[in-house]
Design an enzyme around this catalytic site. Structure first.
Site, PDB file in Angstrom:
ATOM      1  N   CYS A 171     110.549 -39.675  40.395  1.00 32.20           N
ATOM      2  CA  CYS A 171     110.323 -40.586  39.259  1.00 32.20           C
ATOM      3  C   CYS A 171     111.613 -40.991  38.563  1.00 32.20           C
ATOM      4  O   CYS A 171     111.589 -41.783  37.624  1.00 32.20           O
ATOM      5  CB  CYS A 171     109.354 -39.941  38.290  1.00 32.20           C
ATOM      6  SG  CYS A 171     107.823 -39.494  39.139  1.00 32.20           S
ATOM      7  N   HIS A 311     111.279 -40.826  28.744  1.00 29.16           N
ATOM      8  CA  HIS A 311     110.568 -40.651  30.009  1.00 29.16           C
ATOM      9  C   HIS A 311     109.087 -40.404  29.715  1.00 29.16           C
ATOM     10  O   HIS A 311     108.230 -41.033  30.334  1.00 29.16           O
ATOM     11  CB  HIS A 311     111.181 -39.496  30.794  1.00 29.16           C
ATOM     12  CG  HIS A 311     110.562 -39.315  32.153  1.00 29.16           C
ATOM     13  ND1 HIS A 311     110.617 -40.280  33.111  1.00 29.16           N
ATOM     14  CD2 HIS A 311     109.855 -38.283  32.693  1.00 29.16           C
ATOM     15  CE1 HIS A 311     109.971 -39.863  34.203  1.00 29.16           C
ATOM     16  NE2 HIS A 311     109.491 -38.661  33.971  1.00 29.16           N
ATOM     17  N   GLU A 322     111.611 -32.995  26.689  1.00 30.25           N
ATOM     18  CA  GLU A 322     112.552 -34.118  26.531  1.00 30.25           C
ATOM     19  C   GLU A 322     113.001 -34.241  25.068  1.00 30.25           C
ATOM     20  O   GLU A 322     114.181 -34.455  24.782  1.00 30.25           O
ATOM     21  CB  GLU A 322     111.876 -35.417  26.983  1.00 30.25           C
ATOM     22  CG  GLU A 322     112.769 -36.642  26.845  1.00 30.25           C
ATOM     23  CD  GLU A 322     112.070 -37.925  27.301  1.00 30.25           C
ATOM     24  OE1 GLU A 322     110.839 -37.907  27.491  1.00 30.25           O
ATOM     25  OE2 GLU A 322     112.781 -38.938  27.456  1.00 30.25           O
ATOM     26  N   LYS A 343     105.235 -45.781  28.664  1.00 31.15           N
ATOM     27  CA  LYS A 343     104.230 -45.369  29.668  1.00 31.15           C
ATOM     28  C   LYS A 343     102.839 -45.261  29.044  1.00 31.15           C
ATOM     29  O   LYS A 343     101.837 -45.231  29.762  1.00 31.15           O
ATOM     30  CB  LYS A 343     104.629 -44.038  30.317  1.00 31.15           C
ATOM     31  CG  LYS A 343     105.812 -44.154  31.272  1.00 31.15           C
ATOM     32  CD  LYS A 343     106.084 -42.849  32.010  1.00 31.15           C
ATOM     33  CE  LYS A 343     107.298 -42.952  32.924  1.00 31.15           C
ATOM     34  NZ  LYS A 343     108.572 -42.795  32.191  1.00 31.15           N
ATOM     35  N   HIS A 348     102.506 -44.580  34.520  1.00 31.99           N
ATOM     36  CA  HIS A 348     103.749 -44.058  35.092  1.00 31.99           C
ATOM     37  C   HIS A 348     103.955 -44.692  36.463  1.00 31.99           C
ATOM     38  O   HIS A 348     103.203 -44.427  37.394  1.00 31.99           O
ATOM     39  CB  HIS A 348     103.655 -42.531  35.184  1.00 31.99           C
ATOM     40  CG  HIS A 348     104.924 -41.870  35.610  1.00 31.99           C
ATOM     41  ND1 HIS A 348     106.095 -42.564  35.845  1.00 31.99           N
ATOM     42  CD2 HIS A 348     105.207 -40.566  35.832  1.00 31.99           C
ATOM     43  CE1 HIS A 348     107.032 -41.712  36.206  1.00 31.99           C
ATOM     44  NE2 HIS A 348     106.520 -40.487  36.204  1.00 31.99           N
ATOM     45  N   PHE A 410     110.414 -35.198  39.812  1.00 33.59           N
ATOM     46  CA  PHE A 410     110.123 -33.979  40.566  1.00 33.59           C
ATOM     47  C   PHE A 410     111.353 -33.661  41.418  1.00 33.59           C
ATOM     48  O   PHE A 410     111.915 -34.546  42.065  1.00 33.59           O
ATOM     49  CB  PHE A 410     108.929 -34.192  41.501  1.00 33.59           C
ATOM     50  CG  PHE A 410     107.585 -34.155  40.820  1.00 33.59           C
ATOM     51  CD1 PHE A 410     107.439 -33.764  39.496  1.00 33.59           C
ATOM     52  CD2 PHE A 410     106.443 -34.500  41.539  1.00 33.59           C
ATOM     53  CE1 PHE A 410     106.178 -33.721  38.888  1.00 33.59           C
ATOM     54  CE2 PHE A 410     105.184 -34.457  40.943  1.00 33.59           C
ATOM     55  CZ  PHE A 410     105.054 -34.068  39.618  1.00 33.59           C
TER      56      PHE A 410
END
Lengths: 422, 80
Positions: A171, A311, A322, A343, A348, A410
């Site tokens: 991502c 994010h 975050e 998002k 996403h 990831f």
């Protein structure tokens, strides 16, 4: 500036997203706080634990001629449409390979990434193999499914010969592509680079797989409320699809051809967690390191940062990690930084996220407006930061302002991009 | 068995579907690569579609000899 530390600017933007078929309609959707999420009505979705997604607002088949579309994976279709828009928006009217082009093909690059590549092509062609036999497998399968296909097709479209690249980091891929492109220009390898991210993974297998990781929201009853970053009831991300692409250019080259400049692309900060293959590092240490690296490697000062496109995917752990990282590095400066989780509206887009969120960040600076975060009905008390909730918010009208765009993937990949008004 | 005319008409539909060339432009003297925007990968699609439509086998070794639409029509007439 020396040739190995050139200033990079954004001169074109393009987007094909759940909120609209171009950057302008996407931005309108963002500031209006519109959700792009809808129920998956397809037969194949009936037995899945997750039956919602943010599909593109327009079918790419309506935009691209059929003979072209049938040779491109959906992810490459999105990228090509967004790249064409960005290329035209930057004022280019022909491919670089044509006579009279203001950019030589040898000085033009393309860096477009996706997290998963042509996964729907791969799976669909495996169905063809099983159901119809070897002879019917499309000869276009390999060039369609290879993860570098969107970059290669964009490179073919614009005539890029300085290098076509595809960084892959789940991502974070789209953001890493844009960071890579900034470096290509900063260090003198290219004068113009078309860069961004794309993803098209709305298919039962990726959905089943992500759902079995407990990564996705199962709020099938309320699709438009399912993506809710920073809200206490958040239960995972909503899969989105689409692409966001920017044209990056050396400031010198842009000035010489009289190009309109949206903002400066200041640079990137990178790090990796070395923690877990899929879990975010809970204290935010890896993310903090990426922000620190940005501050070390560029002239960005925390005091000038007024906006972060976070994010924030709407997962319980990731959103707060975050914020902890931002607080750790930016300290009290975080109190005057308007944080948006777009998002909440787009879902996403995995490898496409860094692409469309860069477009959103560039437009936030351009319009001096931070888009809202929707669905924050009950702000998680662990979110110790100034979230732009519900309505868009004006950013400082005067002076130079800077915004950050965060993307993590990831594998423990952390990418922070910085943009500044000029 | 299909006539030469029927085969040309069928090939024109296939080329239209795959390459987007108007069916009336698909004529016997046209080169797949040079005139009809059919590259080597798309040519494989044309061949597979023609095999199904005309119930004929076109071996891989034979494909390189099918330069024009006329070559393909003649092969299909002779082998179906």
């Amino acid at each position: 500036m020396t040739s190995d530390n050139r200033t990079v600017v954004v001169t074109g933007i393009g987007a094909f997203t759940p909120l609209g078929a171009d950057a302008a309609s996407t931005w309108e959707g963002l500031v209006a706080g519109r959700s792009g999420v809808s129920p998956l009505e397809d037969e194949w979705a009936a037995d899945l634990p997750v039956r919602i997604a943010a599909r593109t607002a327009v079918d790419p088949a309506e935009v691209l001629p059929r003979p072209l579309a049938r040779k491109l994976d959906r992810s490459a279709q999105f990228a090509l449409i967004a790249a064409r828009e960005a290329w035209a928006d930057a004022g280019f009217t022909t491919p670089a390979t044509e006579d009279g082009s203001p950019i030589a093909p040898e000085r033009l690059g393309a860096v477009v990434a996706s997290g998963i590549g042509g996964v729907t092509t791969l799976l669909d062609q495996y169905d063809v193999l099983k159901e119809k036999g070897v002879r019917r497998v499309s000869p276009h399968t390999v060039p369609m499914l290879m993860p570098n296909s969107p970059a290669a097709n964009v490179g073919l479209e614009v005539g890029a010969r300085a290098g076509v690249h595809t960084p892959v980091s789940a991502c974070a891929s789209g953001a890493e592509a844009i960071g890579y492109a900034i470096e290509m220009i900063r260090t003198g390898r290219a004068d113009v680079v078309v860069a961004g991210g794309t993803e098209a993974a709305v298919h039962p297998l990726p959905i089943a797989a992500f759902a079995n990781m407990m990564a996705m929201s199962k709020n099938n009853e309320h699709p438009q409320q399912a993506s809710r970053p920073y809200d206490k009831a958040r239960d995972g991300f909503v899969l989105g699809e689409g692409a966001g692409v920017v044209v990056l250019e050396s400031a010198e080259h842009a000035a010489a051809r009289g190009a309109r400049v949206y903002c400066e692309a200041v640079g990137q900060g990178l790090s990796s967690d070395a923690h877990h293959i899929a879990q975010p590092e809970p204290t935010g240490a890896g993310v903090a390191r990426a922000i620190e690296q940005l501050l070390e490697s560029t002239d960005v000062n925390p005091a000038e940062v007024v906006h972060v496109n976070a994010h924030a995917t709407s997962t319980p752990q990731g959103d707060t990690a975050e914020i902890k990282a931002l607080r750790r590095v930016l300290g009290d400066h975080l109190d005057h930084i308007a944080i948006s989780a777009t998002k909440s509206m787009t879902g996403h887009l995995l490898g496409g996220a860094g692409g469309i969120e860069t477009v959103a960040t560039v437009l936030a600076l351009h319009h001096r407006t931070a888009p809202p975060t929707i669905n924050v009905d009950d702000l998680d008390p662990e979110v110790d930061a100034d979230i732009v909730v519900g309505e868009p918010r004006a950013l400082p009208a005067e002076g130079s302002i800077t915004a950050l765009n965060n993307s993590f993937g990831f594998g423990g990949h952390n990418v922070v991009l910085a943009f500044r008004t000029v | 068995m299909a006539t030469q005319e029927e085969i040309l008409e069928g090939l024109a539909e296939i080329v239209n579907e795959i390459a987007g060339i108007p069916a009336e432009d698909v004529q016997l003297d046209k080169s797949f690569t040079d005139d009809l925007d059919v590259d080597s990968l798309s040519m494989v699609e044309v061949v597979v579609a023609a095999e199904e439509r005309f119930d004929v086998k076109i071996p891989d070794d034979e494909v390189k000899n099918l330069k024009t639409v006329g070559d393909a029509v003649n092969y299909i007439v002779a082998n179906s």
